[in-house]
Design an enzyme around this catalytic site. Structure first.
Site, mmCIF file in Angstrom:
data_model
loop_
_atom_site.group_PDB
_atom_site.id
_atom_site.type_symbol
_atom_site.label_atom_id
_atom_site.label_comp_id
_atom_site.label_asym_id
_atom_site.label_seq_id
_atom_site.Cartn_x
_atom_site.Cartn_y
_atom_site.Cartn_z
ATOM 1 N N TYR A 1 0.821 -1.212 0.000
ATOM 2 C CA TYR A 1 0.000 0.000 0.000
ATOM 3 C C TYR A 1 0.855 1.263 0.000
ATOM 4 C CZ TYR A 1 -4.519 -2.289 0.444
ATOM 5 O OH TYR A 1 -5.657 -3.002 0.194
ATOM 6 N N GLU B 1 2.644 -29.397 17.644
ATOM 7 C CA GLU B 1 1.929 -29.062 16.407
ATOM 8 C C GLU B 1 0.557 -28.444 16.660
ATOM 9 O OE1 GLU B 1 1.529 -32.172 13.456
ATOM 10 O OE2 GLU B 1 -0.190 -31.205 12.521
ATOM 11 N N ASP C 1 2.136 -34.626 14.609
ATOM 12 C CA ASP C 1 1.416 -35.794 14.107
ATOM 13 C C ASP C 1 2.364 -36.741 13.376
ATOM 14 O OD1 ASP C 1 -0.993 -34.900 15.062
ATOM 15 O OD2 ASP C 1 -1.737 -34.179 13.128
#
Lengths: 365, 365
Positions: A95, A191, A243
């Site tokens: 911007y 995680e 995981d």
């Protein structure tokens, strides 16, 4: 930001060089490191993906004048951010360019690329240039005091991460200025926010004498940089608990430990080379009786694991990881870190983690 | 969790009723509120989407025996969570069921549905049943002391959100037990983490005497519940500062203020009826000279706005919102909250927010 004066000097030197050449009617050039996998190598001694040293040269010509001007404008913005101790997100920078007349960016993709080029050019991370990510930096609880200061008064702040109850400390988007006091034995990088909350709820950090960090999936730059600085400065080991699936191994853990392929120019800041893998491993499935809490591997899982074995320098280097991936492919199942709830909700706290932490030498590299 | 004994009593009553009927060889039934938009109304006096009162009846038959058993098991899990002051995510609950023999869930979708049914049945929010979301609860900085307690020692903790420097307080996944001390004038709920970080970096909360909350997109349950409890107990107005686009208006703000259509049974806990809309409005584009920092509306934006005007009871009720959406559709552009960076990075702090806060009566409802 102790390196700030050096960076400002480098920016000025570069600008002066470009200006000097123009005044002498020579053609200014800037050489940027190439930022893709073809220019990456894995060096185990340093512990992260590095660039091989190939560069692309940007020469000021009729065709490149806009990009060249944008590059100098972005450098100028970085200089002003450092000098005023301010920050800007990638979106802010985009911007800002709207006021740069002909040098304005039409799409943020373009300004992001120029920012990445500058980051690589000056061999710093863009947080050191004042550019911050528009994403959270993770949450922290446990045996740690973070040292920060009040922006208005300059007064030192001691943020005691043992005193948040069920809540946590939200890591800021840039962490270069933080200091640390701790006697913790290790950092546990987790995680899922759900498991983090469970460990916080039961003050696991107190019983295990550690620091808990919630990564929330693939750790953000700020989260990785936080863990890295903390681990390095206080010399604390980092254990990853994610995981047991190809995404956890090949994306989350690999990114935490050695960085990512397309950001090799900054991995040395953001990787955590001393991280080791606590679990969940494919071996844990039998060791902790989790067979009936597994899920079948999907095609995308198999593809990801095969890709890693074939193309990823990290997995190609580490035999124990190759064995683990092959084991998982043979078992054809994945296992989540929340699967221990099958036994009982706090099995993970009472059995799994204490059991694993007795044998840190068996963690995967 | 002051309502805990009541909830445990309700669970026991329900179980006793089912058991009694079975012993008398009658057919046990349970009537669950229907959870979809057809059963929703918007009542401005209460300020949120409510259920109309339609129910579906689950009768214990040969075909429904598994779901019926799963429902009772899930109730039993909730009872044990409350009694032991423990927590479980939806995923945890799914894994717990793996030990329920024939009543195990094959997919988490199924266990989630049963959990939602129970939540609606007991007319509580599932956090009160001990079930927590697997997602962050937002970040907070500013003129607020959060009261929590140490889970081990029971010692009271005063968490002073003015003392985090560049960091913040990470809201826990369940907030029912928290207390608050504050003299802040308002709560500013911010869409993007990037803008939150800017306001934190410059201690905007100190100068404006407020509390900053980072929602990070559509606010999570915990984040909404936190804002709601804080706003209600301390009687503080809530101002929302989000992107000026249909997603910001119709998803983020609408969800914050009145809740969501498919979760009407819990909106009364999670909505923030006193929230008002600070910006960015379509009118701000001209008022703050942002024309050249807009982006064209995409088809999905237009569809979302048209849907809201046609089908959403909230927008259908509030004329100023209809005008704003029509104005935006006519201008054919959207505006982001970071767009103020076009003027200067801190224009949002120095001009926009102070200017808007002088005329809170002009905020959209």
């Amino acid at each position: 930001m102790s390196e700030s004066p050096t960076i400002v000097r480098s920016i000025k030197d570069t600008a002066r060089d470009v200006r000097g050449k123009i005044l002498k009617r020579q053609t200014p050039t800037m050489a940027f490191p190439i930022r893709d996998l073809s220019n990456v190598k894995y060096r185990p001694s340093t512990g992260y993906f590095e660039m091989k040293g190939n560069h692309k040269v940007r020469t000021l010509t009729y065709n490149t004048v806009k990009t060249f001007a944008q590059t100098l404008r972005m450098m100028s913005l970085a200089k002003s951010l450092i000098e005023t101790d301010d920050i800007a997100t990638k979106r802010d920078a985009y911007y800002q360019s709207k006021a740069w007349a002909e040098a304005r960016f039409d799409e943020q993709d373009e300004s992001d690329t120029v920012m990445d080029d500058i980051e690589a050019y000056f061999e710093v991370n863009r947080e050191q240039l004042g550019f911050i990510p528009d994403e959270h930096g993770g949450a922290v609880a446990g045996e740690l005091v973070v040292l920060d200061r009040d922006q208005d008064t300059g007064r030192k702040l001691r943020i005691d991460c043992t005193k948040f109850g069920s809540g946590a400390y939200a890591v800021p988007h840039t962490v270069e200025h933080l200091g640390f006091e701790t006697k913790a034995k290790f950092i546990l990088a987790i995680e899922t926010a759900g498991l983090f909350q469970r460990l916080v709820k039961h003050n696991f950090w107190r019983h295990a004498d550690c620091i808990l960090v919630s990564m929330g999936g693939v750790p953000t730059r700020a989260c990785r940089r936080f863990i890295r600085r903390l681990a390095e400065e206080r010399k604390i080991p980092v254990y990853a608990f994610v995981d047991g699936d190809p995404y956890g191994y090949c994306n989350i853990y690999r990114t935490l430990k050695v960085g990512s392929g397309n950001a090799a120019h900054i991995n040395r800041f953001f990787c955590v080379p001393n991280a080791r893998f606590l679990g969940v491993t494919p071996y844990d499935i039998a060791d902790f009786d989790l067979q009936d809490a597994t899920h079948p591997l999907k095609d995308v899982d198999i593809k990801r694991a095969e890709d890693a074995l074939k193309n990823d320098p990290f997995f190609k280097h580490h035999k124990p990881w190759q064995d683990a991936l092959h084991k998982m492919m043979k078992m054809k199942v994945r296992i989540e870190q929340q699967a221990f709830a099958k036994h009982s909700l706090n099995y993970v706290i009472e059995k799994y983690l204490p059991e694993k932490l007795k044998h840190t030498d068996k963690f995967l590299p």
